[in-house]
Design a protein around this motif. Sequence first.
Motif, PDB file in Angstrom:
ATOM      1  N   CYS A 146       0.826  -1.208   0.000  1.00 40.18           N
ATOM      2  CA  CYS A 146       0.000   0.000   0.000  1.00 40.18           C
ATOM      3  C   CYS A 146       0.862   1.261   0.000  1.00 40.18           C
ATOM      4  CB  CYS A 146      -0.948  -0.002   1.195  1.00 40.18           C
ATOM      5  SG  CYS A 146      -2.262  -1.229   1.051  1.00 40.18           S
ATOM      6  N   GLU A 147       1.989   1.230   0.706  1.00 37.45           N
ATOM      7  CA  GLU A 147       2.900   2.378   0.702  1.00 37.45           C
ATOM      8  C   GLU A 147       3.464   2.626  -0.690  1.00 37.45           C
ATOM      9  OE1 GLU A 147       5.936   2.193   3.723  1.00 37.45           O
ATOM     10  OE2 GLU A 147       4.473   1.529   5.215  1.00 37.45           O
ATOM     11  N   VAL A 148       3.882   1.570  -1.363  1.00 43.70           N
ATOM     12  CA  VAL A 148       4.418   1.704  -2.722  1.00 43.70           C
ATOM     13  C   VAL A 148       3.322   2.216  -3.659  1.00 43.70           C
ATOM     14  CG1 VAL A 148       5.408   0.457  -4.689  1.00 43.70           C
ATOM     15  CG2 VAL A 148       6.201  -0.037  -2.381  1.00 43.70           C
TER      16      VAL A 148
ATOM     17  N   SER B 186       0.718   4.083  -2.875  1.00 44.31           N
ATOM     18  CA  SER B 186       0.469   5.497  -2.568  1.00 44.31           C
ATOM     19  C   SER B 186       1.545   6.405  -3.146  1.00 44.31           C
ATOM     20  CB  SER B 186       0.391   5.709  -1.055  1.00 44.31           C
ATOM     21  OG  SER B 186      -0.748   5.081  -0.544  1.00 44.31           O
ATOM     22  N   LYS B 187       2.785   6.013  -3.001  1.00 44.69           N
ATOM     23  CA  LYS B 187       3.902   6.835  -3.488  1.00 44.69           C
ATOM     24  C   LYS B 187       3.930   6.941  -5.010  1.00 44.69           C
ATOM     25  CE  LYS B 187       7.011   5.884   0.334  1.00 44.69           C
ATOM     26  NZ  LYS B 187       8.224   5.190   0.770  1.00 44.69           N
ATOM     27  N   ASN B 188       3.375   5.948  -5.695  1.00 42.39           N
ATOM     28  CA  ASN B 188       3.484   5.886  -7.150  1.00 42.39           C
ATOM     29  C   ASN B 188       2.149   6.048  -7.885  1.00 42.39           C
ATOM     30  OD1 ASN B 188       6.440   5.055  -7.729  1.00 42.39           O
ATOM     31  ND2 ASN B 188       5.798   3.759  -6.020  1.00 42.39           N
ATOM     32  N   TRP B 189       1.061   6.319  -7.150  1.00 36.04           N
ATOM     33  CA  TRP B 189      -0.266   6.324  -7.760  1.00 36.04           C
ATOM     34  C   TRP B 189      -0.395   7.340  -8.900  1.00 36.04           C
ATOM     35  CZ3 TRP B 189      -3.415   2.602  -8.097  1.00 36.04           C
ATOM     36  CH2 TRP B 189      -4.709   2.796  -8.600  1.00 36.04           C
ATOM     37  N   HIS B 190       0.372   8.399  -8.877  1.00 33.15           N
ATOM     38  CA  HIS B 190       0.302   9.428  -9.922  1.00 33.15           C
ATOM     39  C   HIS B 190       0.927   8.956 -11.246  1.00 33.15           C
ATOM     40  CE1 HIS B 190       4.305   9.869  -8.213  1.00 33.15           C
ATOM     41  NE2 HIS B 190       4.667  10.500  -9.324  1.00 33.15           N
TER      42      HIS B 190
ATOM     43  N   ILE C 242       3.483   1.624 -11.813  1.00 39.41           N
ATOM     44  CA  ILE C 242       3.019   1.248 -10.466  1.00 39.41           C
ATOM     45  C   ILE C 242       3.233  -0.245 -10.242  1.00 39.41           C
ATOM     46  CG2 ILE C 242       1.004   1.041  -8.964  1.00 39.41           C
ATOM     47  CD1 ILE C 242      -0.124   3.535 -10.481  1.00 39.41           C
TER      48      ILE C 242
ATOM     49  N   ASP D 131       9.681  -3.915  -5.338  1.00 36.75           N
ATOM     50  CA  ASP D 131       9.758  -3.870  -3.878  1.00 36.75           C
ATOM     51  C   ASP D 131       9.615  -5.260  -3.271  1.00 36.75           C
ATOM     52  OD1 ASP D 131      10.179  -2.022  -1.664  1.00 36.75           O
ATOM     53  OD2 ASP D 131       8.154  -2.598  -1.028  1.00 36.75           O
TER      54      ASP D 131
END
Length: 83
Positions: free
Chosen positions: A33-35, A37-41, A47, A54
Amino acid sequence: MELQLGDGIVLYTDGIPEAKDIHKKQYGVEPMCEVLSKNWHLSPQVIKQAVIDDVRRHIGHQKVFDDITFLVLKRRELGLEKK
């Protein structure tokens, strides 16, 4: 189900959160979920690769014992209903 601009769906098999490192610690859902969130854009392809990278970083040189399947769908354009 209707997705708005920027909305998305992430599908994955249990091989992702259950991937284990050398100490048998599972990767889990939280790091994924962290990955996300950081890459959602970014694009779905980027993504997906960020999550897989990771997971592979987590397991290191361990053999993969389960499938690693990950799918990212994102709505990036307005449909005909808005044009």
